[in-house]
Design a protein around this motif. Structure first.
Motif, PDB file in Angstrom:
ATOM      1  N   ALA A 126      12.297  -0.060  -4.553  1.00  0.00           N
ATOM      2  CA  ALA A 126      10.915   0.166  -4.158  1.00  0.00           C
ATOM      3  C   ALA A 126       9.995  -0.109  -5.346  1.00  0.00           C
ATOM      4  O   ALA A 126      10.387   0.069  -6.493  1.00  0.00           O
ATOM      5  CB  ALA A 126      10.738   1.586  -3.667  1.00  0.00           C
ATOM      6  N   ASN A 127       8.791  -0.536  -5.039  1.00  0.00           N
ATOM      7  CA  ASN A 127       7.839  -0.780  -6.118  1.00  0.00           C
ATOM      8  C   ASN A 127       7.114   0.524  -6.479  1.00  0.00           C
ATOM      9  O   ASN A 127       7.472   1.602  -5.996  1.00  0.00           O
ATOM     10  CB  ASN A 127       6.863  -1.899  -5.755  1.00  0.00           C
ATOM     11  N   SER A 128       6.071   0.428  -7.303  1.00  0.00           N
ATOM     12  CA  SER A 128       5.386   1.624  -7.797  1.00  0.00           C
ATOM     13  C   SER A 128       4.649   2.405  -6.706  1.00  0.00           C
ATOM     14  O   SER A 128       4.319   3.563  -6.905  1.00  0.00           O
ATOM     15  CB  SER A 128       4.416   1.243  -8.917  1.00  0.00           C
ATOM     16  N   ILE A 129       4.402   1.786  -5.556  1.00  0.00           N
ATOM     17  CA  ILE A 129       3.746   2.525  -4.460  1.00  0.00           C
ATOM     18  C   ILE A 129       4.729   2.863  -3.333  1.00  0.00           C
ATOM     19  O   ILE A 129       4.336   3.271  -2.254  1.00  0.00           O
ATOM     20  CB  ILE A 129       2.520   1.766  -3.913  1.00  0.00           C
ATOM     21  N   GLY A 130       6.031   2.662  -3.590  1.00  0.00           N
ATOM     22  CA  GLY A 130       7.057   3.082  -2.653  1.00  0.00           C
ATOM     23  C   GLY A 130       7.437   2.088  -1.572  1.00  0.00           C
ATOM     24  O   GLY A 130       8.188   2.424  -0.665  1.00  0.00           O
ATOM     25  N   LYS A 131       6.953   0.846  -1.633  1.00  0.00           N
ATOM     26  CA  LYS A 131       7.302  -0.158  -0.613  1.00  0.00           C
ATOM     27  C   LYS A 131       8.688  -0.730  -0.909  1.00  0.00           C
ATOM     28  O   LYS A 131       8.983  -1.115  -2.033  1.00  0.00           O
ATOM     29  CB  LYS A 131       6.272  -1.279  -0.600  1.00  0.00           C
ATOM     30  N   ASP A 132       9.530  -0.817   0.125  1.00  0.00           N
ATOM     31  CA  ASP A 132      10.866  -1.393  -0.004  1.00  0.00           C
ATOM     32  C   ASP A 132      10.723  -2.899  -0.153  1.00  0.00           C
ATOM     33  O   ASP A 132      10.419  -3.604   0.807  1.00  0.00           O
ATOM     34  CB  ASP A 132      11.707  -1.057   1.230  1.00  0.00           C
ATOM     35  N   LEU A 133      10.929  -3.387  -1.349  1.00  0.00           N
ATOM     36  CA  LEU A 133      10.738  -4.807  -1.633  1.00  0.00           C
ATOM     37  C   LEU A 133      11.884  -5.679  -1.145  1.00  0.00           C
ATOM     38  O   LEU A 133      11.786  -6.898  -1.189  1.00  0.00           O
ATOM     39  CB  LEU A 133      10.534  -5.013  -3.137  1.00  0.00           C
ATOM     40  N   ASN A 134      12.956  -5.080  -0.669  1.00  0.00           N
ATOM     41  CA  ASN A 134      14.086  -5.900  -0.237  1.00  0.00           C
ATOM     42  C   ASN A 134      14.083  -6.172   1.261  1.00  0.00           C
ATOM     43  O   ASN A 134      15.016  -6.743   1.776  1.00  0.00           O
ATOM     44  CB  ASN A 134      15.412  -5.250  -0.637  1.00  0.00           C
ATOM     45  N   ARG A 135      13.059  -5.806   1.988  1.00  0.00           N
ATOM     46  CA  ARG A 135      13.038  -6.059   3.427  1.00  0.00           C
ATOM     47  C   ARG A 135      11.811  -6.859   3.860  1.00  0.00           C
ATOM     48  O   ARG A 135      11.526  -6.952   5.036  1.00  0.00           O
ATOM     49  CB  ARG A 135      13.076  -4.746   4.208  1.00  0.00           C
ATOM     50  N   CYS A 136      11.072  -7.420   2.916  1.00  0.00           N
ATOM     51  CA  CYS A 136       9.819  -8.095   3.272  1.00  0.00           C
ATOM     52  C   CYS A 136       9.790  -9.548   2.797  1.00  0.00           C
ATOM     53  O   CYS A 136       8.715 -10.116   2.620  1.00  0.00           O
ATOM     54  CB  CYS A 136       8.635  -7.326   2.703  1.00  0.00           C
ATOM     55  N   TRP A 137      10.941 -10.171   2.618  1.00  0.00           N
ATOM     56  CA  TRP A 137      10.994 -11.528   2.071  1.00  0.00           C
ATOM     57  C   TRP A 137      10.635 -12.604   3.093  1.00  0.00           C
ATOM     58  O   TRP A 137      10.283 -13.704   2.730  1.00  0.00           O
ATOM     59  CB  TRP A 137      12.369 -11.789   1.461  1.00  0.00           C
ATOM     60  N   GLU A 138      10.714 -12.318   4.382  1.00  0.00           N
ATOM     61  CA  GLU A 138      10.326 -13.321   5.384  1.00  0.00           C
ATOM     62  C   GLU A 138       8.821 -13.575   5.348  1.00  0.00           C
ATOM     63  O   GLU A 138       8.379 -14.717   5.389  1.00  0.00           O
ATOM     64  CB  GLU A 138      10.718 -12.861   6.790  1.00  0.00           C
ATOM     65  N   LYS A 139       8.055 -12.508   5.302  1.00  0.00           N
ATOM     66  CA  LYS A 139       6.592 -12.610   5.297  1.00  0.00           C
ATOM     67  C   LYS A 139       6.031 -11.634   4.270  1.00  0.00           C
ATOM     68  O   LYS A 139       5.466 -10.600   4.627  1.00  0.00           O
ATOM     69  CB  LYS A 139       6.036 -12.294   6.684  1.00  0.00           C
ATOM     70  N   PRO A 140       6.176 -11.962   2.985  1.00  0.00           N
ATOM     71  CA  PRO A 140       5.689 -11.030   1.957  1.00  0.00           C
ATOM     72  C   PRO A 140       4.160 -10.960   1.945  1.00  0.00           C
ATOM     73  O   PRO A 140       3.479 -11.921   2.308  1.00  0.00           O
ATOM     74  CB  PRO A 140       6.227 -11.621   0.659  1.00  0.00           C
ATOM     75  N   ASP A 141       3.646  -9.816   1.547  1.00  0.00           N
ATOM     76  CA  ASP A 141       2.200  -9.665   1.393  1.00  0.00           C
ATOM     77  C   ASP A 141       1.706 -10.644   0.337  1.00  0.00           C
ATOM     78  O   ASP A 141       2.315 -10.765  -0.734  1.00  0.00           O
ATOM     79  CB  ASP A 141       1.853  -8.232   0.957  1.00  0.00           C
ATOM     80  N   PRO A 142       0.609 -11.366   0.615  1.00  0.00           N
ATOM     81  CA  PRO A 142       0.072 -12.306  -0.377  1.00  0.00           C
ATOM     82  C   PRO A 142      -0.228 -11.591  -1.699  1.00  0.00           C
ATOM     83  O   PRO A 142      -0.780 -10.495  -1.711  1.00  0.00           O
ATOM     84  CB  PRO A 142      -1.221 -12.806   0.271  1.00  0.00           C
ATOM     85  N   GLY A 143       0.193 -12.205  -2.793  1.00  0.00           N
ATOM     86  CA  GLY A 143      -0.045 -11.633  -4.114  1.00  0.00           C
ATOM     87  C   GLY A 143       0.930 -10.558  -4.533  1.00  0.00           C
ATOM     88  O   GLY A 143       0.873 -10.058  -5.646  1.00  0.00           O
ATOM     89  N   SER A 144       1.856 -10.189  -3.639  1.00  0.00           N
ATOM     90  CA  SER A 144       2.832  -9.141  -3.966  1.00  0.00           C
ATOM     91  C   SER A 144       3.897  -9.667  -4.908  1.00  0.00           C
ATOM     92  O   SER A 144       4.039 -10.880  -5.114  1.00  0.00           O
ATOM     93  CB  SER A 144       3.494  -8.621  -2.684  1.00  0.00           C
ATOM     94  N   GLU A 145       4.681  -8.741  -5.455  1.00  0.00           N
ATOM     95  CA  GLU A 145       5.787  -9.115  -6.329  1.00  0.00           C
ATOM     96  C   GLU A 145       6.733 -10.078  -5.613  1.00  0.00           C
ATOM     97  O   GLU A 145       7.211 -11.057  -6.184  1.00  0.00           O
ATOM     98  CB  GLU A 145       6.586  -7.877  -6.773  1.00  0.00           C
ATOM     99  N   VAL A 146       7.004  -9.789  -4.344  1.00  0.00           N
ATOM    100  CA  VAL A 146       7.936 -10.614  -3.573  1.00  0.00           C
ATOM    101  C   VAL A 146       7.358 -12.005  -3.340  1.00  0.00           C
ATOM    102  O   VAL A 146       8.069 -13.009  -3.469  1.00  0.00           O
ATOM    103  CB  VAL A 146       8.310  -9.923  -2.242  1.00  0.00           C
ATOM    104  N   ALA A 147       6.076 -12.094  -3.005  1.00  0.00           N
ATOM    105  CA  ALA A 147       5.448 -13.405  -2.789  1.00  0.00           C
ATOM    106  C   ALA A 147       5.521 -14.251  -4.056  1.00  0.00           C
ATOM    107  O   ALA A 147       5.827 -15.448  -4.001  1.00  0.00           O
ATOM    108  CB  ALA A 147       4.007 -13.238  -2.342  1.00  0.00           C
ATOM    109  N   LEU A 148       5.281 -13.634  -5.192  1.00  0.00           N
ATOM    110  CA  LEU A 148       5.338 -14.367  -6.459  1.00  0.00           C
ATOM    111  C   LEU A 148       6.772 -14.789  -6.793  1.00  0.00           C
ATOM    112  O   LEU A 148       7.018 -15.932  -7.202  1.00  0.00           O
ATOM    113  CB  LEU A 148       4.739 -13.520  -7.579  1.00  0.00           C
ATOM    114  N   ALA A 149       7.724 -13.883  -6.616  1.00  0.00           N
ATOM    115  CA  ALA A 149       9.124 -14.214  -6.887  1.00  0.00           C
ATOM    116  C   ALA A 149       9.612 -15.308  -5.940  1.00  0.00           C
ATOM    117  O   ALA A 149      10.291 -16.249  -6.364  1.00  0.00           O
ATOM    118  CB  ALA A 149       9.995 -12.968  -6.749  1.00  0.00           C
TER     119      ALA A 149
END
Length: 104
Positions: free
Chosen positions: A1-24
């Motif tokens: 989870a990131n600093s605000i508690g979002k599970d970053l391992n389940r949002c790779w299909e449609k990551p939030d723009p500008g998020s850690e996942v979108a950048l990675a």
């Protein structure tokens, strides 16, 4: 989870723009389209019920675990490796990088 508690391992299909996942994901997409491509994608986690090192991998992705097993490190346990695709995991990094970006 990131600093605000979002599970970053389940949002790779449609990551939030500008998020850690979108950048990675953007960096990985660029690497995939580069001349050398990408040999493997490692999505590292700890596991609460398993010990040692192993992979949770996609089908037909045995190359890297086989290389690790050949190295003979006693920590790596090839027998614990799993090679499956479960639809419930389709938004995970390993599944998206495999299915959408073609990294085996």
């Amino acid at each position: 989870a990131n600093s605000i508690g979002k599970d970053l391992n389940r949002c790779w299909e449609k990551p939030d723009p500008g998020s850690e996942v979108a950048l990675a994901r953007s960096v990985i997409e660029n690497c995939c389209s580069s001349p050398g491509g990408v040999f493997a994608f490692l999505d590292l986690h700890a596991h609460s019920r398993r010990h040692g090192a192993f992979t949770l991998s996609n089908p037909s992705t045995q190359a890297l675990p086989d290389v690790l097993a050949e190295l003979g490190d006693p920590v790596f346990d090839r027998k614990q490796c799993v090679f499956s695709y479960d639809k419930s995991k389709r938004g995970s990094a390993r599944c998206v990088v495999w299915k959408e970006l073609g990294v085996k």
